[in-house]
Design a protein around this motif. Structure first.
Motif, PDB file in Angstrom:
ATOM      1  N   LEU A   1      -9.324   1.502  -5.396  1.00  0.00           N
ATOM      2  CA  LEU A   1      -8.771   0.762  -4.201  1.00  0.00           C
ATOM      3  C   LEU A   1      -7.912   1.882  -3.280  1.00  0.00           C
ATOM      4  CD1 LEU A   1      -6.963  -2.038  -5.820  1.00  0.00           C
ATOM      5  CD2 LEU A   1      -9.038  -1.861  -4.991  1.00  0.00           C
ATOM      6  N   SER A   2      -7.849   1.938  -1.882  1.00  0.00           N
ATOM      7  CA  SER A   2      -7.009   2.769  -0.731  1.00  0.00           C
ATOM      8  C   SER A   2      -6.113   1.785  -0.214  1.00  0.00           C
ATOM      9  CB  SER A   2      -8.229   3.309   0.297  1.00  0.00           C
ATOM     10  OG  SER A   2      -9.087   4.125  -0.778  1.00  0.00           O
ATOM     11  N   CYS A   3      -4.977   2.522   0.098  1.00  0.00           N
ATOM     12  CA  CYS A   3      -3.977   2.046   1.042  1.00  0.00           C
ATOM     13  C   CYS A   3      -3.380   2.992   1.977  1.00  0.00           C
ATOM     14  CB  CYS A   3      -3.044   1.499   0.184  1.00  0.00           C
ATOM     15  SG  CYS A   3      -1.299   1.115   1.082  1.00  0.00           S
ATOM     16  N   VAL A   4      -3.894   2.886   3.165  1.00  0.00           N
ATOM     17  CA  VAL A   4      -3.388   3.677   4.371  1.00  0.00           C
ATOM     18  C   VAL A   4      -2.280   3.431   4.767  1.00  0.00           C
ATOM     19  CG1 VAL A   4      -4.353   4.536   6.694  1.00  0.00           C
ATOM     20  CG2 VAL A   4      -6.030   4.228   4.807  1.00  0.00           C
ATOM     21  N   ALA A   5      -1.289   4.397   4.985  1.00  0.00           N
ATOM     22  CA  ALA A   5       0.054   4.097   5.242  1.00  0.00           C
ATOM     23  C   ALA A   5       0.304   4.654   6.749  1.00  0.00           C
ATOM     24  CB  ALA A   5       1.165   4.706   4.268  1.00  0.00           C
ATOM     25  N   SER A   6       1.029   4.183   7.606  1.00  0.00           N
ATOM     26  CA  SER A   6       1.577   4.635   8.856  1.00  0.00           C
ATOM     27  C   SER A   6       3.176   4.382   8.841  1.00  0.00           C
ATOM     28  CB  SER A   6       0.874   4.074   9.910  1.00  0.00           C
ATOM     29  OG  SER A   6       1.202   2.682  10.033  1.00  0.00           O
ATOM     30  N   GLY A   7       3.705   5.150   9.611  1.00  0.00           N
ATOM     31  CA  GLY A   7       5.275   4.965   9.580  1.00  0.00           C
ATOM     32  C   GLY A   7       6.210   5.735   8.479  1.00  0.00           C
ATOM     33  N   LEU A   8       5.551   6.837   7.842  1.00  0.00           N
ATOM     34  CA  LEU A   8       6.177   7.350   6.888  1.00  0.00           C
ATOM     35  C   LEU A   8       6.265   8.812   6.853  1.00  0.00           C
ATOM     36  CD1 LEU A   8       4.514   5.572   3.727  1.00  0.00           C
ATOM     37  CD2 LEU A   8       6.975   5.057   4.751  1.00  0.00           C
ATOM     38  N   PRO A   9       7.176   9.267   7.955  1.00  0.00           N
ATOM     39  CA  PRO A   9       6.990  10.583   8.164  1.00  0.00           C
ATOM     40  C   PRO A   9       7.306  11.551   7.269  1.00  0.00           C
ATOM     41  CG  PRO A   9       8.817   9.872   9.229  1.00  0.00           C
ATOM     42  CD  PRO A   9       8.244   8.520   8.611  1.00  0.00           C
ATOM     43  N   TYR A  10       8.147  11.502   6.435  1.00  0.00           N
ATOM     44  CA  TYR A  10       9.066  12.190   5.525  1.00  0.00           C
ATOM     45  C   TYR A  10       8.383  12.604   4.037  1.00  0.00           C
ATOM     46  CZ  TYR A  10      12.564  11.393   9.107  1.00  0.00           C
ATOM     47  OH  TYR A  10      12.902  11.170  10.193  1.00  0.00           O
ATOM     48  N   ASN A  11       7.657  11.898   3.795  1.00  0.00           N
ATOM     49  CA  ASN A  11       6.560  12.167   2.380  1.00  0.00           C
ATOM     50  C   ASN A  11       7.681  12.345   1.132  1.00  0.00           C
ATOM     51  OD1 ASN A  11       4.077  12.046   2.061  1.00  0.00           O
ATOM     52  ND2 ASN A  11       3.701  14.025   3.609  1.00  0.00           N
ATOM     53  N   ARG A  12       8.652  11.473   1.118  1.00  0.00           N
ATOM     54  CA  ARG A  12       9.388  11.349   0.033  1.00  0.00           C
ATOM     55  C   ARG A  12       9.879   9.929  -0.331  1.00  0.00           C
ATOM     56  NH1 ARG A  12      13.091  14.459   3.634  1.00  0.00           N
ATOM     57  NH2 ARG A  12      14.760  13.069   4.348  1.00  0.00           N
ATOM     58  N   ASP A  13       8.809   9.317  -0.647  1.00  0.00           N
ATOM     59  CA  ASP A  13       8.642   7.856  -0.616  1.00  0.00           C
ATOM     60  C   ASP A  13       8.304   7.481  -1.938  1.00  0.00           C
ATOM     61  OD1 ASP A  13       7.134   8.333   2.279  1.00  0.00           O
ATOM     62  OD2 ASP A  13       9.058   7.797   2.258  1.00  0.00           O
ATOM     63  N   CYS A  14       8.555   6.200  -2.663  1.00  0.00           N
ATOM     64  CA  CYS A  14       8.185   5.558  -3.626  1.00  0.00           C
ATOM     65  C   CYS A  14       7.170   4.688  -3.128  1.00  0.00           C
ATOM     66  CB  CYS A  14       9.276   4.814  -4.387  1.00  0.00           C
ATOM     67  SG  CYS A  14       8.704   4.232  -6.003  1.00  0.00           S
ATOM     68  N   MET A  15       5.892   4.766  -3.757  1.00  0.00           N
ATOM     69  CA  MET A  15       4.805   4.172  -3.342  1.00  0.00           C
ATOM     70  C   MET A  15       4.118   3.454  -4.692  1.00  0.00           C
ATOM     71  SD  MET A  15       2.795   6.069  -0.326  1.00  0.00           S
ATOM     72  CE  MET A  15       2.119   4.456   0.444  1.00  0.00           C
ATOM     73  N   ALA A  16       3.572   2.390  -4.588  1.00  0.00           N
ATOM     74  CA  ALA A  16       3.213   1.592  -5.851  1.00  0.00           C
ATOM     75  C   ALA A  16       2.346   0.675  -5.603  1.00  0.00           C
ATOM     76  CB  ALA A  16       4.503   0.929  -6.452  1.00  0.00           C
ATOM     77  N   TRP A  17       1.607   0.371  -6.634  1.00  0.00           N
ATOM     78  CA  TRP A  17       0.473  -0.654  -6.643  1.00  0.00           C
ATOM     79  C   TRP A  17       1.306  -1.788  -7.361  1.00  0.00           C
ATOM     80  CZ3 TRP A  17      -3.829  -0.872  -3.657  1.00  0.00           C
ATOM     81  CH2 TRP A  17      -4.187   0.450  -3.169  1.00  0.00           C
ATOM     82  N   PHE A  18       0.758  -2.976  -6.976  1.00  0.00           N
ATOM     83  CA  PHE A  18       1.160  -4.400  -7.834  1.00  0.00           C
ATOM     84  C   PHE A  18      -0.248  -5.368  -7.683  1.00  0.00           C
ATOM     85  CE2 PHE A  18       5.847  -4.276  -8.144  1.00  0.00           C
ATOM     86  CZ  PHE A  18       5.910  -3.323  -7.395  1.00  0.00           C
ATOM     87  N   ARG A  19      -0.193  -6.377  -8.513  1.00  0.00           N
ATOM     88  CA  ARG A  19      -1.105  -7.417  -8.558  1.00  0.00           C
ATOM     89  C   ARG A  19      -0.843  -8.678  -8.873  1.00  0.00           C
ATOM     90  NH1 ARG A  19      -4.840  -5.664 -13.914  1.00  0.00           N
ATOM     91  NH2 ARG A  19      -3.316  -6.130 -15.297  1.00  0.00           N
ATOM     92  N   GLN A  20      -1.334  -9.600  -8.356  1.00  0.00           N
ATOM     93  CA  GLN A  20      -1.020 -11.005  -8.619  1.00  0.00           C
ATOM     94  C   GLN A  20      -1.938 -11.891  -8.724  1.00  0.00           C
ATOM     95  OE1 GLN A  20       1.864 -12.565  -5.650  1.00  0.00           O
ATOM     96  NE2 GLN A  20       2.562 -14.028  -7.121  1.00  0.00           N
ATOM     97  N   PRO A  21      -2.368 -12.329  -9.944  1.00  0.00           N
ATOM     98  CA  PRO A  21      -3.512 -13.312 -10.364  1.00  0.00           C
ATOM     99  C   PRO A  21      -2.795 -14.682  -9.737  1.00  0.00           C
ATOM    100  CG  PRO A  21      -2.779 -11.904 -12.350  1.00  0.00           C
ATOM    101  CD  PRO A  21      -1.477 -11.837 -11.389  1.00  0.00           C
TER     102      PRO A  21
END
Length: 126
Positions: free
Chosen positions: A20-40
């Motif tokens: 899976l890929s997730c393209v992000a925009s609006g995050l200029p500082y590269n010190r973010d918490c990013m995560a994957w979730f799922r929901q059946p």
């Protein structure tokens, strides 16, 4: 304004793989918490994996540890989830999420995330 777009979902047989890929925009500082979730369907949203983009520190839920790998490409502003040895129980809508400019404290608490993608469906058949 943060914008996240997931892709890469699909239908796969058990023991197969997807990325899976997730393209992000609006995050200029590269010190973010990013995560994957799922929901059946009909179930709670479940946190799977997180990464703090400044250091690359990762965390995984027990249900996916040793099968899924989260990574982040700073040059492409893209978050990935490599999923191997897929099982029918992995069938769900998968979402990426971000907490801009904070570390990954309690990374699988979905209430701590304000920004979400639209989701990508993963279906694993036996």
């Amino acid at each position: 304004q943060v914008h996240l777009v997931e892709s890469g979902g699909g239908s796969v047989q058990a023991e197969g793989s997807l990325r899976l890929s997730c393209v992000a925009s609006g995050l200029p500082y590269n010190r973010d918490c990013m995560a994957w979730f799922r929901q059946p369907p009909g179930k709670e949203r479940e946190g799977l994996a997180s990464i703090y983009t400044l250091t690359g520190y990762t965390d995984y839920a027990d249900s996916v540890k040793d099968r899924f790998t989260i990574s982040h490409d700073k040059s492409q502003n893209t978050l990935y989830l490599q999923m191997n040895s897929l099982k029918p129980d992995d069938t769900a809508m998968y979402y990426c999420a971000v907490r801009p400019q904070v570390s990954c404290y309690q990374p699988f608490d979905h209430y701590r995330y304000n920004d979400w993608g639209q989701g990508t469906q993963v279906t694993v058949t036996s």
